[in-house]
Write a protein that holds these residues in place. Sequence first.
Motif, PDB file in Angstrom:
ATOM      1  N   GLY A 413     -26.302  -6.645  25.826  1.00 29.92           N
ATOM      2  CA  GLY A 413     -25.341  -5.747  25.227  1.00 29.92           C
ATOM      3  C   GLY A 413     -23.898  -6.164  25.434  1.00 29.92           C
ATOM      4  O   GLY A 413     -23.310  -6.862  24.616  1.00 29.92           O
ATOM      5  N   GLN A 426     -24.097  -4.545  20.352  1.00 26.25           N
ATOM      6  CA  GLN A 426     -23.997  -3.257  21.035  1.00 26.25           C
ATOM      7  C   GLN A 426     -22.770  -2.490  20.578  1.00 26.25           C
ATOM      8  O   GLN A 426     -22.807  -1.267  20.405  1.00 26.25           O
ATOM      9  N   PRO A 431     -25.053   1.569  22.677  1.00 23.69           N
ATOM     10  CA  PRO A 431     -25.907   1.180  23.813  1.00 23.69           C
ATOM     11  C   PRO A 431     -27.288   1.804  23.794  1.00 23.69           C
ATOM     12  O   PRO A 431     -28.171   1.359  24.513  1.00 23.69           O
TER      13      PRO A 431
END
Length: 723
Positions: A413, A426, A431
């Motif tokens: 991410g 991300q 997230p």
Amino acid sequence: MADSLPQERRFLAALHDDSWPAPSHDSSLEAAGLDPEALVELFESQLTSRHLDLHARRLQARGEGFYTIGSAGHEGNAAIARAFRPSDPAFLHYRDAAFMIQRSRAVPDQMPIRDLLLSFAASAEDPISGGRHKVLGSRRLNIPPQTSTIASHLPKAVGAAHSLGLWRRLGGGGEWPRDSVVLCSFGDASFNHSTAQGALNAAGWAAWQGAPMPLVMVCEDNGIGISMPTPAGWIAASMRAHPGFHYLACDGLDLLDTWQVAREAAHIARTHRQPVFLHMHCVRLFGHAGSDAQQAYLPAARIEADEARDPLLVSAGLLRRHGVLSVEEIAERYRSIGERVAQEAEAVIRRPKLESAEQVMASILPPSRSGRRLAWQGQVEASPAPMARLINQALQRLMTCYPHLVLAGEDIGRKGGVYGVTQRLQAQFGPHRVIDTLLDEQSILGLGIGLAQSGLVPILEIQFLAYLHNAEDQLRGEAATLSFFSNGQYTNPMVVRIAGLGYQKGFGGHFHNDNAIAVLRDIPGLLVACPSSGAEAVGLLQEAVRLADEEQRVVVLLEPIARYHARDLLEEGDDRGCCVDPGPDYRLAVGELGQWGEGRDLAIVSYGNGVHLSRQAAVRLEEEGIALRLIDLRWLTAIDHDALYRRVADCEGILVVDECRRSGSPSEELITGLVERGVASERLARLTAEDSFIALGPAATVTLPSVAGIVERALALLGRSGA
């Protein structure tokens, strides 16, 4: 009863004397929140489970039954079943027959006695596995089947619990109601398995950070694992202060105490969306399984003490103490349930069995379903780019076109992956859809299995191929077997991206350069693909997601790290290692081969880095006057051997270039397939990596195929000497 076991004789003696052990807690039915009818119902579920255990042993002695790991001593889990909703998914321990029987009472038209006996008898009519294995499971009861688990089901239970909150973020959907609680049970010996510890850590780690984790982990602690005793107090000491968890304990021999504590566990998990560790103390009767003679390792006094703690004795005592049933009524229930089990068994053993390989294998591949892909509305970049960039662009498209697609892995991410493959995803998708996981491959794969079982399509990233090996059972024993053991009723479709193979100029040694893939190729139903270029990576990834979404397959995409950022093919600056993005509709079907050239002197068959090396070697071989063609496998499982034969049959020589180790490599299957189709052995050769780990520094490639090695082996095969 002539063939009765000591536990059965003890129960009948207690009936005769109306003498029962006292429960551990002195509680009234009213205080416990349980009415008399409910207590009778729980007791009948316990009796049914016990009689099934007894009869399983009788069937085995007659050669009519094939599984005797029973639930005797654990029947208190019937009260846990009653404390949860039948819509709550339950990943059950193999000693939880009473749980399944009790849950059956909450769902219409269930026949748990017949269903479990069909499973004992390995009948093809077993409604959950179709006779493939004795498993506790039912689609209508929301009990996905587990194999003979040693905690391998705990990581996916964590994933399933996480999926409930994720579906909320996505606006609804999934297999289970939004306010469900995931229940998972296991034994005290399995608690010590690294898989269990990883799952408990992952659940606590997530909850510690405020992530919803409506999960109840039930440890059914009977104090012994086959022959090894569990140290007194170990489970409680390990979990009382475990970060992120609520710890509760109950006496699994006492239905009232178990019911009260299980209701509290369900309330905490459902209301606060936090994980609970429910420690149920129980006892193991009959030994581990039918073939286990526990008198060989347990003293007689211990066995006798355990038999005196039989939960059926305690439950019957509760019924007598609270004036719910008379001795005669208890005896009548014991007799009538036993007779019904025996009668059902005689009918069940005559039902059909699996008789052919085709029948056994019919559910390895899951059923298809309707796809959920949205049309791509964006633009496709026209500039040539290396593989990592093209994979990133494809992932961005896929995340847009599949709203139920989720990425998960270490560092994918905020960092964008170790090699930058998932950069900026991300930031674009959030997230919750691009999940930075903890550093534990078992938990990553288990998370994906649980997400997939809830209706999502996960793409998981394993940072390096060498890191897979500590977690491979999540693919072998869990992901790839669910359709098989559920007769296609349950699936966990997913895509696993694994960065691997060698040729990274010595970076990282054998933990970052790993060419061992045999563990993936021998898992039934698992598909493995390996691209040699950026365009192929896009085509394989987009097909892998389609396969997961529409055909519910588990697909591994093995990505050659050395090709991620490589731009050149023959000389520095030629940019011939880059490709143009082939777009959202480009997909490479399973078994579809790639080809360069039409020469008939030599066919080179390869994949991954081997294709890159073979294209370089082709220049030198053509200088020697050799007309060749290069076949790119792309798929390393489900290889279409007939198609491959047609591509190479008219060539004088056929060389397989395989960057994996000589033992257990794809080249073994490829050579065998060609020989079986009539290709003479003198026309065949293979060049593989050595059976060695990969070293560091300048020695990193000396055990791997090289351009010079390909040229030399090709010339030798054709009987020519090079310049």
